[in-house]
Design a protein around this motif. Structure first.
Motif, short mmCIF file in Angstrom:
data_model
loop_
_atom_site.label_atom_id
_atom_site.label_comp_id
_atom_site.label_asym_id
_atom_site.label_seq_id
_atom_site.Cartn_x
_atom_site.Cartn_y
_atom_site.Cartn_z
N VAL B 151 1.65 130.53 139.10
CA VAL B 151 0.64 129.49 139.28
C VAL B 151 0.04 129.13 137.93
CG1 VAL B 151 -1.49 128.79 140.42
CG2 VAL B 151 0.03 130.39 141.54
N GLN B 152 0.05 127.86 137.60
CA GLN B 152 -0.66 127.40 136.41
C GLN B 152 -2.05 126.98 136.85
OE1 GLN B 152 2.82 124.78 135.81
NE2 GLN B 152 2.45 125.06 133.62
N ILE B 153 -3.04 127.42 136.12
CA ILE B 153 -4.41 127.11 136.54
C ILE B 153 -5.16 126.29 135.49
CG2 ILE B 153 -4.65 129.18 137.97
CD1 ILE B 153 -6.27 130.40 135.67
N MET B 154 -6.30 125.80 135.87
CA MET B 154 -7.25 125.06 135.04
C MET B 154 -7.00 123.55 135.02
SD MET B 154 -9.27 127.36 134.15
CE MET B 154 -10.41 126.37 133.22
N GLU B 155 -5.76 123.15 135.20
CA GLU B 155 -5.47 121.73 135.13
C GLU B 155 -4.53 121.34 136.24
OE1 GLU B 155 -4.53 120.07 131.22
OE2 GLU B 155 -4.40 122.15 130.55
N THR B 156 -4.46 120.07 136.49
CA THR B 156 -3.38 119.55 137.31
C THR B 156 -2.52 118.68 136.41
OG1 THR B 156 -4.79 117.72 137.96
CG2 THR B 156 -4.64 119.56 139.48
N GLY B 157 -1.30 118.48 136.82
CA GLY B 157 -0.41 117.67 135.99
C GLY B 157 0.93 117.59 136.67
N PHE B 167 -7.92 120.90 138.14
CA PHE B 167 -8.51 119.58 138.36
C PHE B 167 -8.21 118.72 137.13
CE2 PHE B 167 -12.08 119.71 135.39
CZ PHE B 167 -12.15 121.07 135.11
N SER B 168 -8.57 117.46 137.22
CA SER B 168 -8.29 116.56 136.11
C SER B 168 -9.47 116.51 135.14
CB SER B 168 -8.01 115.15 136.64
OG SER B 168 -8.06 114.22 135.56
N HIS B 169 -9.27 117.06 133.98
CA HIS B 169 -10.34 117.04 132.98
C HIS B 169 -10.61 115.61 132.53
CE1 HIS B 169 -10.49 121.48 132.25
NE2 HIS B 169 -9.40 121.36 132.97
N TYR B 170 -9.57 114.83 132.56
CA TYR B 170 -9.70 113.42 132.19
C TYR B 170 -10.64 112.71 133.17
CZ TYR B 170 -8.23 108.65 131.01
OH TYR B 170 -8.21 107.33 130.64
N SER B 296 -24.58 118.10 134.55
CA SER B 296 -23.30 118.68 134.16
C SER B 296 -22.23 118.30 135.19
CB SER B 296 -23.42 120.19 134.05
OG SER B 296 -22.32 120.74 133.38
N VAL B 297 -21.01 118.56 134.86
CA VAL B 297 -19.92 118.33 135.81
C VAL B 297 -19.52 119.68 136.37
CG1 VAL B 297 -17.60 117.44 136.13
CG2 VAL B 297 -19.11 116.39 134.43
N ARG B 298 -19.76 119.87 137.63
CA ARG B 298 -19.44 121.15 138.24
C ARG B 298 -17.93 121.28 138.41
NH1 ARG B 298 -18.67 123.20 143.13
NH2 ARG B 298 -19.36 121.41 144.32
N THR B 299 -17.40 122.39 137.95
CA THR B 299 -15.98 122.67 138.15
C THR B 299 -15.89 123.95 138.96
OG1 THR B 299 -15.94 123.91 136.06
CG2 THR B 299 -15.35 121.59 135.98
N ASN B 300 -14.85 124.06 139.76
CA ASN B 300 -14.76 125.16 140.71
C ASN B 300 -13.96 126.31 140.12
OD1 ASN B 300 -16.10 123.60 142.86
ND2 ASN B 300 -14.28 122.31 142.60
N ARG B 301 -14.56 126.96 139.17
CA ARG B 301 -13.84 127.97 138.41
C ARG B 301 -13.53 129.20 139.25
NH1 ARG B 301 -18.02 125.99 136.21
NH2 ARG B 301 -19.33 127.81 136.57
N TYR B 302 -14.54 129.70 139.91
CA TYR B 302 -14.34 130.90 140.71
C TYR B 302 -13.26 130.65 141.78
CZ TYR B 302 -15.43 134.85 143.74
OH TYR B 302 -15.35 135.98 144.50
N PHE B 330 -14.01 118.08 141.19
CA PHE B 330 -15.20 118.35 140.38
C PHE B 330 -16.34 117.60 141.04
CE2 PHE B 330 -12.92 114.68 138.82
CZ PHE B 330 -13.92 113.70 138.83
N GLU B 331 -17.53 117.85 140.57
CA GLU B 331 -18.67 117.14 141.13
C GLU B 331 -19.70 116.88 140.04
OE1 GLU B 331 -22.03 117.66 144.68
OE2 GLU B 331 -20.55 119.23 144.32
N LEU B 332 -20.12 115.66 139.92
CA LEU B 332 -21.14 115.37 138.92
C LEU B 332 -22.50 115.82 139.43
CD1 LEU B 332 -21.39 113.69 136.13
CD2 LEU B 332 -22.83 112.26 137.60
#
Lengths: 343, 343
Positions: B151-157, B167-170, B296-302, B330-332
């Motif tokens: 599994v690659q994590i942190m990004e989608t692509g 998620f999409s950092h962009y 901030s932009v909430r990211t679902n890290r956990y 993500f959520e603003l």
DNA sequence: TTGTACGCGTTATCAG
DNA sequence: CTGATAACGCGTACAA
């Protein structure tokens, strides 16, 4: 059918040896002690291994040799910045060694720790790094049975299982209180969260220092077993103010709480340090950049990690250079948040 | 001499079996699939194992079975709070599974990553979790050769090695800029440190959103390859102000920088948000408790960590329930630090 | 449900 | 410096 492959398609030592025209044991030696080979064979094995893309099988190696090159690390938390720094030190130091790190999270549970210790036992680690000195008797006997070097980190104390590197949380807290007393503060509150053994010792240090000054008052103390957070610093501080409105300073068991207290003061328009001194613990990076900068007790977390790795690895290799118990000390970083009233 | 001990003094399966009066393979089954034994033998093996203090030898197990119950995890940093949260998710999720985590630190180096990937290869992990999508071609072929779920994590692509959760950092950055624009801010600065691939994509998002609004200006951008820190937020912000004194808002690539900016504003008596809006990224815990609270932009890290573990473990066991690419979104989190001017 | 025979890939031991 | 042989402790495959 020379060079027959293993079922999984993986290249074995034997294949490398065949291609190099040597026995498999010679090839094996190449990986463990290249100098023991003649230059000729050394080169032949090396290129054969490269050509075949040989990857040694660590399980087979461990089984045959009765050892691994793994250092097990037991740490209670990943959330806590303190442990993140220690871990960073451990990982950094491990990179210059042949050992790799196997880290597990005990979640502040000594029963979980016991279970994980047994799991490590099954892995025959070359060494172990464990947090603190409050292991269960069972954990201790498992550790003693493992006959590998063990370093306890984060604290110093009597009766190490093997080695130790840390500092005295008690003394560090006493130093912080002495500082506040010297600056003229008298009603010094104590804020504690996640009351693990080390935080308990800080509370003891606080209590004794305050008693020695004739200033101890149980209403000055607020603690909670729940985990620490910046937000929690604010809420605990609010509780403390409700309980002891006349406090003139507050000692927080960590910097997150201290930051939360600072924000709560900003919210309530309480001047820091004129109306309220704040002291944290650990001296995380941000403590110097707040407004005003926050006083803290610097602890050598990163170095604790690196030293622990150095101590185990040296011990694994049979040369113990340092004393079994290493005290890394601490340093009071006095900043504006705790300057004397009226200065 | 029944029950002879192994050299290392360790108890083997055979000893347990003898004491239980069964063959060693029956004892072996007990540990892997207890239900397959008759109740009688099950109990006999269990008590024999307990009496002898049997500890299974993982190396032997791995060698014989060609697999382990280890999930390898490659993450670029321990310092970064973001990864601490992901790791926490990973460790927490692993506890309800039979797998244990072997975590390594790539230190933001794809070459180091490649090396560590090879090291994992030697260990036959049951699964792998790797950070990001910017692996070297060599890394990719190693991964493909490992035939275990990844599994690659942190990004989608596009083009996952196997699975992905992120998620999409962009998009997340575009959302942050849209928010600031909607609030009436025009001269929006960008502060970036440790320009890893994900931060780069945030910069792209910023640039394109600003261009789309006809507001792009290279002088609004300050980046540095050095690592991030609260203090750095202050210094970068100072640089930005020197370069573009008329900025009315600043987007920081992470919350540490944003906090540093807030302190720098306090130091310079710049009112937030009246004179300067601040937006961070990740929504760490403290963002809600600052004064004023920081957007901030909430990211679902956990959750990213837990999902990754669930995805690998399910795949290991042959049942892939979720899509190969999971976008956690993500959520603003709009807070006071970015409310419209004049509100 | 239980057991037998064998192999996993490597290292230790000792001989040459 | 090199090699043959025998473990290392357990699981797989198949048979009973």
């Amino acid at each position: 059918m020379a060079r027959k492959r293993t079922k999984s398609g993986k290249i074995r030592l034997t294949e490398v040896a065949q291609l190099a025209g040597v026995s498999h044991i010679t090839a094996s030696r190449f990986f463990r002690n290249p100098e023991a080979l003649s230059l000729d064979k050394r080169e032949r094995v090396e290129s054969a291994a490269k050509e075949l893309g040989y990857v040694p099988n660590l399980a087979a190696r461990a089984l045959a040799s009765h050892r691994t090159e793994v250092i097990g690390v037991l740490i209670p938390s990943l959330t806590n910045n303190v442990f993140a720094d220690v871990l960073r030190g451990i990982y950094d130091a491990s990179e210059t060694s042949r050992y790799s790190i196997q880290f597990v999270n005990t979640r502040y549970s000594i029963l979980q720790e016991e279970k994980l210790l047994r799991l490590f036992q099954a892995q025959m680690p070359a060494g172990l790094i464990v947090t603190g000195i409050n292991q269960t008797p069972e954990s201790r006997s498992v550790m003693e049975a493992m006959n590998c070097p063990i370093v306890q980190i984060m604290e110093t104390g009597a009766d190490p299982v093997d080695m130790m590197v840390g500092f005295s949380h008690y003394d560090a807290t006493v130093a912080a209180i002495s500082h506040l007393l010297a600056q003229g503060f008298r009603r010094i509150g104590f804020l504690g969260a996640r009351m693990d053994p080390r935080v308990q010792r800080r509370l003891e240090g606080y209590s004794n220092a305050m008693k020695a000054a004739g200033l101890f008052d149980p209403r000055l103390i607020i603690t909670t077993p729940v985990s620490t957070a910046v937000t929690r610093g604010g809420t605990l501080f609010a509780d403390l103010l409700a309980q002891a409105p006349d406090i003139d300073a507050v000692l927080c068991v960590n910097d997150d709480l201290a930051l939360g207290v600072l924000f709560e003061c900003q919210r309530r328009h309480i001047a820091v340090p004129e109306q309220m001194a704040i002291v944290g613990f650990n001296d995380l990076e941000f403590m110097a950049s707040t407004v005003p900068p926050l006083t803290s007790v610097r602890t050598n977390r990163y170095e604790m990690g690196t030293r622990a790795v150095i101590m185990v690895t040296e011990a694994i290799e049979g040369r113990r250079t340092s004393a079994p118990v290493v005290d890394l000390g601490f340093e009071l970083m006095a900043r504006q948040s705790s300057v004397a009233r009226g200065n």
